[in-house]
Every structure is written in C-alpha cells, then in structure tokens.
Design a protein around this motif. Structure first.
Motif, mmCIF file in Angstrom:
data_model
loop_
_atom_site.group_PDB
_atom_site.id
_atom_site.type_symbol
_atom_site.label_atom_id
_atom_site.label_comp_id
_atom_site.label_asym_id
_atom_site.label_seq_id
_atom_site.Cartn_x
_atom_site.Cartn_y
_atom_site.Cartn_z
ATOM 1 N N UNK A 1 35.149 43.732 30.648
ATOM 2 C CA UNK A 1 34.277 43.159 31.676
ATOM 3 C C UNK A 1 35.034 42.709 32.924
ATOM 4 N N UNK A 2 36.346 42.902 32.939
ATOM 5 C CA UNK A 2 37.166 42.414 34.053
ATOM 6 C C UNK A 2 36.676 42.963 35.393
ATOM 7 N N UNK A 3 36.404 42.058 36.314
ATOM 8 C CA UNK A 3 36.028 42.448 37.664
ATOM 9 C C UNK A 3 34.609 42.931 37.826
ATOM 10 N N UNK A 4 33.772 42.784 36.793
ATOM 11 C CA UNK A 4 32.395 43.268 36.846
ATOM 12 C C UNK A 4 31.412 42.138 37.137
ATOM 13 N N UNK A 5 30.142 42.518 37.232
ATOM 14 C CA UNK A 5 29.105 41.518 37.418
ATOM 15 C C UNK A 5 29.026 40.557 36.251
ATOM 16 N N UNK B 1 40.584 37.485 42.684
ATOM 17 C CA UNK B 1 41.103 38.332 41.607
ATOM 18 C C UNK B 1 40.251 39.588 41.431
ATOM 19 N N UNK B 2 38.933 39.466 41.584
ATOM 20 C CA UNK B 2 38.043 40.627 41.491
ATOM 21 C C UNK B 2 38.354 41.623 42.613
ATOM 22 N N UNK B 3 38.543 41.101 43.816
ATOM 23 C CA UNK B 3 38.811 41.964 44.965
ATOM 24 C C UNK B 3 40.178 42.628 44.858
ATOM 25 N N UNK B 4 41.179 41.903 44.369
ATOM 26 C CA UNK B 4 42.506 42.513 44.204
ATOM 27 C C UNK B 4 42.436 43.702 43.248
ATOM 28 N N UNK B 5 41.702 43.543 42.178
ATOM 29 C CA UNK B 5 41.572 44.624 41.195
ATOM 30 C C UNK B 5 40.843 45.820 41.808
ATOM 31 N N UNK C 1 40.735 51.275 44.726
ATOM 32 C CA UNK C 1 40.364 51.979 45.960
ATOM 33 C C UNK C 1 41.568 52.674 46.576
ATOM 34 N N UNK C 2 42.690 51.988 46.606
ATOM 35 C CA UNK C 2 43.894 52.580 47.208
ATOM 36 C C UNK C 2 44.371 53.796 46.404
ATOM 37 N N UNK C 3 44.193 53.748 45.091
ATOM 38 C CA UNK C 3 44.606 54.894 44.272
ATOM 39 C C UNK C 3 43.705 56.108 44.511
ATOM 40 N N UNK D 1 27.449 43.991 45.083
ATOM 41 C CA UNK D 1 27.514 44.169 46.535
ATOM 42 C C UNK D 1 26.680 43.120 47.277
ATOM 43 N N UNK D 2 25.816 42.421 46.556
ATOM 44 C CA UNK D 2 25.033 41.339 47.172
ATOM 45 C C UNK D 2 25.863 40.076 47.367
ATOM 46 N N UNK D 3 27.045 40.017 46.750
ATOM 47 C CA UNK D 3 27.895 38.823 46.815
ATOM 48 C C UNK D 3 28.633 38.781 48.157
ATOM 49 N N UNK D 4 28.342 37.801 49.031
ATOM 50 C CA UNK D 4 28.933 37.767 50.366
ATOM 51 C C UNK D 4 30.442 37.546 50.369
ATOM 52 N N UNK D 5 30.954 36.818 49.379
ATOM 53 C CA UNK D 5 32.393 36.560 49.332
ATOM 54 C C UNK D 5 33.163 37.828 48.976
ATOM 55 N N UNK D 6 32.663 38.587 48.013
ATOM 56 C CA UNK D 6 33.305 39.843 47.639
ATOM 57 C C UNK D 6 33.311 40.791 48.840
ATOM 58 N N UNK D 7 32.207 40.868 49.547
ATOM 59 C CA UNK D 7 32.124 41.747 50.727
ATOM 60 C C UNK D 7 33.156 41.353 51.777
ATOM 61 N N UNK D 8 33.212 40.073 52.087
ATOM 62 C CA UNK D 8 34.126 39.593 53.127
ATOM 63 C C UNK D 8 35.581 39.794 52.737
ATOM 64 N N UNK D 9 35.921 39.502 51.493
ATOM 65 C CA UNK D 9 37.302 39.646 51.044
ATOM 66 C C UNK D 9 37.725 41.113 50.980
#
Length: 251
Positions: free
Chosen positions: A121-125, A187-191, A196-198, A212-220
């Motif tokens: 579940x790492x990095x998921x909703x 931590x979610x965004x780093x993962x 994405x880079x790979x 994608x509705x989470x404003x913090x994830x979008x901004x980071x």
C-alpha cells in the motif's frame, strides 16, 4: 449507440457512458464486499443499456465471466482516457486506492513504457487514508492541512505498518500532527517522482486517480519535478473513460 467503460477498482467502481463519441453520463460508487453486485447496481442506476461494455480494473476478469463484456488492462485504458483529454501529454501518474502506476505514451496514446507498484500500500490512497486516520484528520482535508504546514517532519518508512509505528512514536515525542502529515505527503511524492523519472518525463505530467484530488500531492509533484501538473476535472474516472472510448472504437 451507447458504449460503457467500467473500472472495477479495489476501493471504488467507476462508470462512463459514451454515445456517438460524446460522454453522456458517469458515476462512482464504493466497491464494497460484493463488487459484482455493486457493478450491476451502478449500471442499472444509469438507466441505459449499453451496446458494448469494456471492463477494466481489479474486477474485470470476474465481470467478464458474469456479464457480456470485453476487458482491457488499466494501463491501456488509462492511456486512452488521458490521450483523449490531453493529447499533448506523454507521461501519466495514476495513484489509486491500492496501487501506483506511471505510464509513458507515444503517438495516438500508445503505451510505450510503464511502471507499477501494486505489491504493497506504500504511496497509495489507502496509505494516505490510514495515515490521516492515525493523525486525526478527515481524508478530505488531509491534503489541505499538509499543504498549509509550516514545518515538515520526515517520515522515513513507506511500509504502512512501519509508518504507523513511526507516526505513533513522533506523536509521543510531541510533534505536531500537521507537520507529520506534511512529511507523509513528502514521502509519497518522493516515491512517485522516482518512478516518474525512471519511466521518463518530457513536458507536463497528467495526474489521475483519486489521490489527484489531494492539493498537497499536486503541489509537491510540480515543485519536485519542476513541471506543470495537469489534473482532469474528474481524475478518478479517466480509466473508465478510456475503457468506454476503446469500447466505442470497436463498434
């Protein structure tokens, strides 16, 4: 002639109906403990009888067995739906309830490369849902609270079980929940950014799925990747849209 795309996910079921190439209706419902019953209910509630149904998501195989439907992978459906909305985008991030997918598309929305994390579940909703509950936030306001935080407390573990233990320890030390929340979002965004880079990023990133509705994830994401992050009006139904478009193309 009506075509339907139904995305039977681990947390929610999404339905999109298309008639003559135009979206006529969409709906979302919780998957619950009886996904096939819920899938039939969402179809019945639409009041429409699709000529062709394309199923995708975790429950697509069972749906195919019980209903007259074609199936398509979430990867292909996500690429088709995103290309329809944003033909200029070549990289897609889809964070759902139980997995994270990054998809690279080429001409006409063809999938050329992808990476997927569905083993934990790492990095998921689900991860964000559990962490918000542990910190005393409503999931709907978790992102806003984290975005407004003036300080970040790093959370090193991405395993849900270990992260829960780490959060408990940080709270016991007197750290503010909102600062821990910001660290969890980091931590979610780093993962996600590493995935994405790979896969490769050239131009704007399209961000779909419920997270994608989470404003913090979008901004980071925009800050970390140094690029524009575009989010559809209904990010959680993009995969169902793609499935409906693929069904419509088979007429």
């Amino acid at each position: 002639m009506i075509s339907a795309g139904i995305d039977i996910g681990s947390r929610t079921i999404k339905l999109v109906l298309i008639e003559d190439g135009t979206v006529t209706d969409s709906a979302t419902t919780d998957t619950g403990f009886q996904p096939m019953t819920r899938a039939r209910e969402i179809l019945d509630t639409s009041g429409m009888t699709p000529h062709r149904i394309m199923a995708t998501g975790y429950g697509r195989t069972l749906f195919e067995q019980q209903m007259q439907a074609d199936t398509v992978t979430e990867i292909k459906a996500c690429a088709a739906g995103t290309f329809h909305l944003y033909p200029e985008v070549s990289t897609i991030l889809d964070i759902g309830g139980q997995d994270v997918k990054v998809i690279r598309v080429g001409k006409k929305g063809r999938v050329v490369k992808f990476e997927m994390n569905d083993r934990c579940a790492a990095g998921t909703g689900k991860f964000l849902e559990i962490m918000s509950d542990n910190l005393g936030f409503q999931l709907s306001t978790f992102g806003d609270a984290a975005l407004a935080a003036e300080k970040t407390i790093e959370v090193s573990s991405m395993c849900t079980v270990f992260a829960e233990s780490e959060v408990t320890s940080l709270l016991a030390k007197g750290e503010e929940p909102v600062h821990i929340a910001r660290g969890l979002h980091d931590s979610v965004v780093r993962r996600a950014a590493s995935m994405i880079r790979r896969v490769g990023l050239d131009g704007p990133l399209c961000f779909v799925g419920g997270v994608a509705k989470n404003p913090c994830i979008r901004a980071l994401l925009a800050e970390t990747l140094g690029t524009e992050v575009v989010v559809p009006e209904s990010p959680q139904t993009v995969v169902a849209l793609g499935a409906a478009l693929l069904a419509d193309a088979m007429r």
